[in-house]
Motif scaffolding. Sequence first.
Motif, PDB file in Angstrom:
ATOM      1  N   ILE A   7      20.995 -12.708   1.248  1.00  0.00           N
ATOM      2  CA  ILE A   7      18.967 -12.091   1.542  1.00  0.00           C
ATOM      3  C   ILE A   7      19.335 -11.470   0.668  1.00  0.00           C
ATOM      4  CG2 ILE A   7      17.929 -10.798   2.693  1.00  0.00           C
ATOM      5  CD1 ILE A   7      18.572 -11.699   5.654  1.00  0.00           C
ATOM      6  N   LEU A   8      20.281 -10.381   0.381  1.00  0.00           N
ATOM      7  CA  LEU A   8      20.347  -9.123  -0.110  1.00  0.00           C
ATOM      8  C   LEU A   8      20.034 -10.125  -2.315  1.00  0.00           C
ATOM      9  CD1 LEU A   8      22.069  -6.028   0.389  1.00  0.00           C
ATOM     10  CD2 LEU A   8      19.880  -6.207   0.117  1.00  0.00           C
ATOM     11  N   ASP A   9      21.014 -11.231  -1.992  1.00  0.00           N
ATOM     12  CA  ASP A   9      20.969 -12.075  -3.576  1.00  0.00           C
ATOM     13  C   ASP A   9      19.681 -12.365  -3.350  1.00  0.00           C
ATOM     14  OD1 ASP A   9      23.761 -11.877  -3.566  1.00  0.00           O
ATOM     15  OD2 ASP A   9      24.422 -13.445  -2.723  1.00  0.00           O
ATOM     16  N   THR A  10      19.222 -12.919  -3.044  1.00  0.00           N
ATOM     17  CA  THR A  10      17.662 -13.511  -3.086  1.00  0.00           C
ATOM     18  C   THR A  10      16.606 -12.757  -3.208  1.00  0.00           C
ATOM     19  OG1 THR A  10      17.812 -15.314  -1.320  1.00  0.00           O
ATOM     20  CG2 THR A  10      16.111 -14.821  -1.638  1.00  0.00           C
ATOM     21  N   VAL A  11      16.783 -11.037  -2.841  1.00  0.00           N
ATOM     22  CA  VAL A  11      15.929 -10.593  -2.893  1.00  0.00           C
ATOM     23  C   VAL A  11      16.443  -9.519  -4.439  1.00  0.00           C
ATOM     24  CG1 VAL A  11      15.332  -7.808  -2.639  1.00  0.00           C
ATOM     25  CG2 VAL A  11      15.515  -9.420  -0.542  1.00  0.00           C
ATOM     26  N   ALA A  12      17.533  -9.331  -4.599  1.00  0.00           N
ATOM     27  CA  ALA A  12      18.126  -8.903  -6.200  1.00  0.00           C
ATOM     28  C   ALA A  12      17.001 -10.637  -7.167  1.00  0.00           C
ATOM     29  CB  ALA A  12      19.082  -8.963  -6.323  1.00  0.00           C
ATOM     30  N   LYS A  13      16.905 -10.872  -6.826  1.00  0.00           N
ATOM     31  CA  LYS A  13      16.266 -12.346  -8.089  1.00  0.00           C
ATOM     32  C   LYS A  13      15.956 -12.089  -8.043  1.00  0.00           C
ATOM     33  CE  LYS A  13      16.605 -17.180  -9.258  1.00  0.00           C
ATOM     34  NZ  LYS A  13      15.050 -17.031  -9.668  1.00  0.00           N
ATOM     35  N   ALA A  14      14.615 -11.413  -6.682  1.00  0.00           N
ATOM     36  CA  ALA A  14      12.931 -11.503  -7.499  1.00  0.00           C
ATOM     37  C   ALA A  14      13.231 -10.609  -7.357  1.00  0.00           C
ATOM     38  CB  ALA A  14      12.690 -11.181  -5.615  1.00  0.00           C
ATOM     39  N   MET A  15      13.530  -9.278  -7.222  1.00  0.00           N
ATOM     40  CA  MET A  15      13.090  -8.011  -8.268  1.00  0.00           C
ATOM     41  C   MET A  15      14.107  -8.108  -9.294  1.00  0.00           C
ATOM     42  SD  MET A  15      12.529  -5.288  -6.913  1.00  0.00           S
ATOM     43  CE  MET A  15      11.297  -3.903  -8.395  1.00  0.00           C
ATOM     44  N   ALA A  16      14.627  -8.881  -9.848  1.00  0.00           N
ATOM     45  CA  ALA A  16      15.148  -8.906 -11.505  1.00  0.00           C
ATOM     46  C   ALA A  16      13.732  -9.560 -12.270  1.00  0.00           C
ATOM     47  CB  ALA A  16      16.431  -9.760 -11.685  1.00  0.00           C
ATOM     48  N   ASP A  17      13.959 -10.714 -11.745  1.00  0.00           N
ATOM     49  CA  ASP A  17      12.467 -11.791 -12.417  1.00  0.00           C
ATOM     50  C   ASP A  17      10.902 -10.948 -12.437  1.00  0.00           C
ATOM     51  OD1 ASP A  17      14.372 -14.361 -12.144  1.00  0.00           O
ATOM     52  OD2 ASP A  17      12.780 -14.852 -10.120  1.00  0.00           O
TER      53      ASP A  17
ATOM     54  N   ARG B  11       0.765  -1.383   0.024  1.00  0.00           N
ATOM     55  CA  ARG B  11      -0.530  -0.258   0.181  1.00  0.00           C
ATOM     56  C   ARG B  11       0.769   1.145  -0.104  1.00  0.00           C
ATOM     57  NH1 ARG B  11      -5.844  -0.817   1.702  1.00  0.00           N
ATOM     58  NH2 ARG B  11      -6.030  -3.147   1.914  1.00  0.00           N
ATOM     59  N   LEU B  12       2.382   0.989   0.141  1.00  0.00           N
ATOM     60  CA  LEU B  12       2.996   2.169   0.119  1.00  0.00           C
ATOM     61  C   LEU B  12       4.024   2.509  -1.058  1.00  0.00           C
ATOM     62  CD1 LEU B  12       4.461   1.239   2.839  1.00  0.00           C
ATOM     63  CD2 LEU B  12       3.375   3.261   2.789  1.00  0.00           C
ATOM     64  N   GLY B  13       3.060   2.142  -2.262  1.00  0.00           N
ATOM     65  CA  GLY B  13       3.937   2.482  -3.711  1.00  0.00           C
ATOM     66  C   GLY B  13       4.871   1.296  -3.643  1.00  0.00           C
ATOM     67  N   GLU B  14       5.037   0.414  -2.787  1.00  0.00           N
ATOM     68  CA  GLU B  14       6.954  -0.413  -2.900  1.00  0.00           C
ATOM     69  C   GLU B  14       7.047  -1.253  -4.324  1.00  0.00           C
ATOM     70  OE1 GLU B  14       3.999  -2.584   0.323  1.00  0.00           O
ATOM     71  OE2 GLU B  14       4.586  -1.006  -0.815  1.00  0.00           O
ATOM     72  N   GLU B  15       7.794  -1.536  -4.964  1.00  0.00           N
ATOM     73  CA  GLU B  15       8.303  -2.207  -5.696  1.00  0.00           C
ATOM     74  C   GLU B  15       8.022  -4.119  -5.422  1.00  0.00           C
ATOM     75  OE1 GLU B  15      11.222  -0.893  -8.570  1.00  0.00           O
ATOM     76  OE2 GLU B  15      10.555   1.100  -7.970  1.00  0.00           O
ATOM     77  N   LEU B  16       8.648  -4.305  -4.224  1.00  0.00           N
ATOM     78  CA  LEU B  16       9.225  -5.673  -3.938  1.00  0.00           C
ATOM     79  C   LEU B  16       8.237  -5.685  -2.002  1.00  0.00           C
ATOM     80  CD1 LEU B  16       9.886  -8.026  -4.871  1.00  0.00           C
ATOM     81  CD2 LEU B  16      11.369  -7.750  -3.608  1.00  0.00           C
ATOM     82  N   CYS B  17       7.171  -6.476  -1.715  1.00  0.00           N
ATOM     83  CA  CYS B  17       7.700  -7.092  -0.309  1.00  0.00           C
ATOM     84  C   CYS B  17       8.153  -7.949   0.198  1.00  0.00           C
ATOM     85  CB  CYS B  17       6.164  -7.136  -0.239  1.00  0.00           C
ATOM     86  SG  CYS B  17       5.177  -6.913   1.207  1.00  0.00           S
TER      87      CYS B  17
ATOM     88  N   ASP C  50       6.194 -10.922  -1.587  1.00  0.00           N
ATOM     89  CA  ASP C  50       6.715 -11.625  -2.643  1.00  0.00           C
ATOM     90  C   ASP C  50       7.868 -12.368  -2.277  1.00  0.00           C
ATOM     91  OD1 ASP C  50       5.271  -9.748  -4.853  1.00  0.00           O
ATOM     92  OD2 ASP C  50       6.654  -8.134  -3.423  1.00  0.00           O
ATOM     93  N   VAL C  51       8.879 -12.079  -0.989  1.00  0.00           N
ATOM     94  CA  VAL C  51       9.665 -12.761  -0.533  1.00  0.00           C
ATOM     95  C   VAL C  51       9.732 -12.931   1.094  1.00  0.00           C
ATOM     96  CG1 VAL C  51      12.662 -12.826  -0.321  1.00  0.00           C
ATOM     97  CG2 VAL C  51      11.308 -11.951  -2.082  1.00  0.00           C
ATOM     98  N   LEU C  52       9.871 -14.297   1.711  1.00  0.00           N
ATOM     99  CA  LEU C  52       9.672 -14.582   3.031  1.00  0.00           C
ATOM    100  C   LEU C  52      10.729 -15.675   3.400  1.00  0.00           C
ATOM    101  CD1 LEU C  52       7.935 -15.428   5.739  1.00  0.00           C
ATOM    102  CD2 LEU C  52       6.696 -16.655   4.358  1.00  0.00           C
ATOM    103  N   PHE C  53      11.751 -14.630   4.128  1.00  0.00           N
ATOM    104  CA  PHE C  53      12.273 -15.256   5.147  1.00  0.00           C
ATOM    105  C   PHE C  53      12.260 -16.197   6.252  1.00  0.00           C
ATOM    106  CE2 PHE C  53      15.178 -12.061   2.734  1.00  0.00           C
ATOM    107  CZ  PHE C  53      15.552 -12.862   1.661  1.00  0.00           C
TER     108      PHE C  53
END
Length: 414
Positions: A392-402, A147-153, A184-187
């Motif tokens: 963690i950031l590797d995983t988030v970056a992949k999700a963002m790229a996908d 609800r914040l205009g974010e590009e990934l959660c 979008d990503v759950l750790f």
Amino acid sequence: MVLRRGWWAGGTMTEPNASLQGLGIVYFGNDWHAENRTSSHHIATRLAQAMPVLYVDSPGMRAPNASGRDFKRALRKLFAALRAPQQVQKGLWHCTVPQLPFRRIPGVEAFNRAFGQWAVRRALRSTGITRCISWFVVPHPGFMAKRLGEELCVFYCIDDYAAHPGVDMELIAQRDEQLSRLADVLFVAPPALMEGKRALNPATFFSPHGVDVELFGLAQDPATQIPDQARGLAKPVVGYIGSVHEWIDLELIAWLAVQRPQWSFLLVGHAATDVSALRALPNVHLVGTKPYATLPAWAKSFDVAIIPYRLNRQVANANPLKLREYLATGKPIVSVRNPEIEKFSGLVRIADDAASFLAALDDTLANDTPDAATQRRVAVAGQTWDARVATILDTVAKAMADRSATSKSSTTPT
């Protein structure tokens, strides 16, 4: 490793990953000013060395009391939220976005949603973050997800918060499930929660806690000075570092202290519950909250460290940060049982009742060796917070790229 603003790849800083360039993080975490440093703090400070972070304190898990005092307190926090975010380090800003706790009163939930979104958007503008990832470490502000205009959660689940004493259990459990499904990503840090979380969200990744290896290793440094309050204690010293909350088995500690009156029991941390029974024992020493950077000096005074949790749902689902911190000090450990601790059963003595806890202490104090201390430190040497955040950031970056690739594909004319 000295971190600079940029990107980790295999533990080495390189140029920022293209999928995260231009992005910041709005990070909903535990109380920034809490007495003890949690994984929420450790991860946020390292994320801020890769990309700008707005750290949002999110009060409101406690079940409310229908009192004028609670209402006035909530209003004070709401007014405090009007202040601009404060920069606490390069790339990291802190603000508070509280919620009115009386959620069953008509209109309160709607107010919390509207005020929360307005306050966070205002804080983001103040920091200059125009594109962001939302990152939740606590579930109760999860109504703001997407609800914040974010590009990934991202939801980084570090605990079974609904099992904490004094929280609004029904609401927290509901928010936790909703956020787990929506992310979008759950750790997930506690291994006991993995199966249930994966059933809610296929994009679930196990991410155990890290440890500040270099800092806690100072407990073995000859140059580290034991604090005055610990220097004169009778040996052996049985030590505990951490907040003393309802989930600490105070009766177990008291029983141990009575059984071994010649030992010293040293508890380092904020007492958030009634500890009068412990204070009454002459060989139990509660020294209160100490600065995070001094904890290795206190640990140096220990002959054995303990994890004396109550055996309840919260502990069964916990991933205790102090386990790795103790291991990094090299000190022997006696603990209650839970799934994460059992992974280190070759290095930690695990006890299932008071008698076996005492027997484990006796045996550990009699038979520990320098080689065993080295093995404990080696076991966590590669589990630094820097390495955890890199993964963690590797995983988030992949999700963002996908996500970006999927978005481009859906908008490309056929």
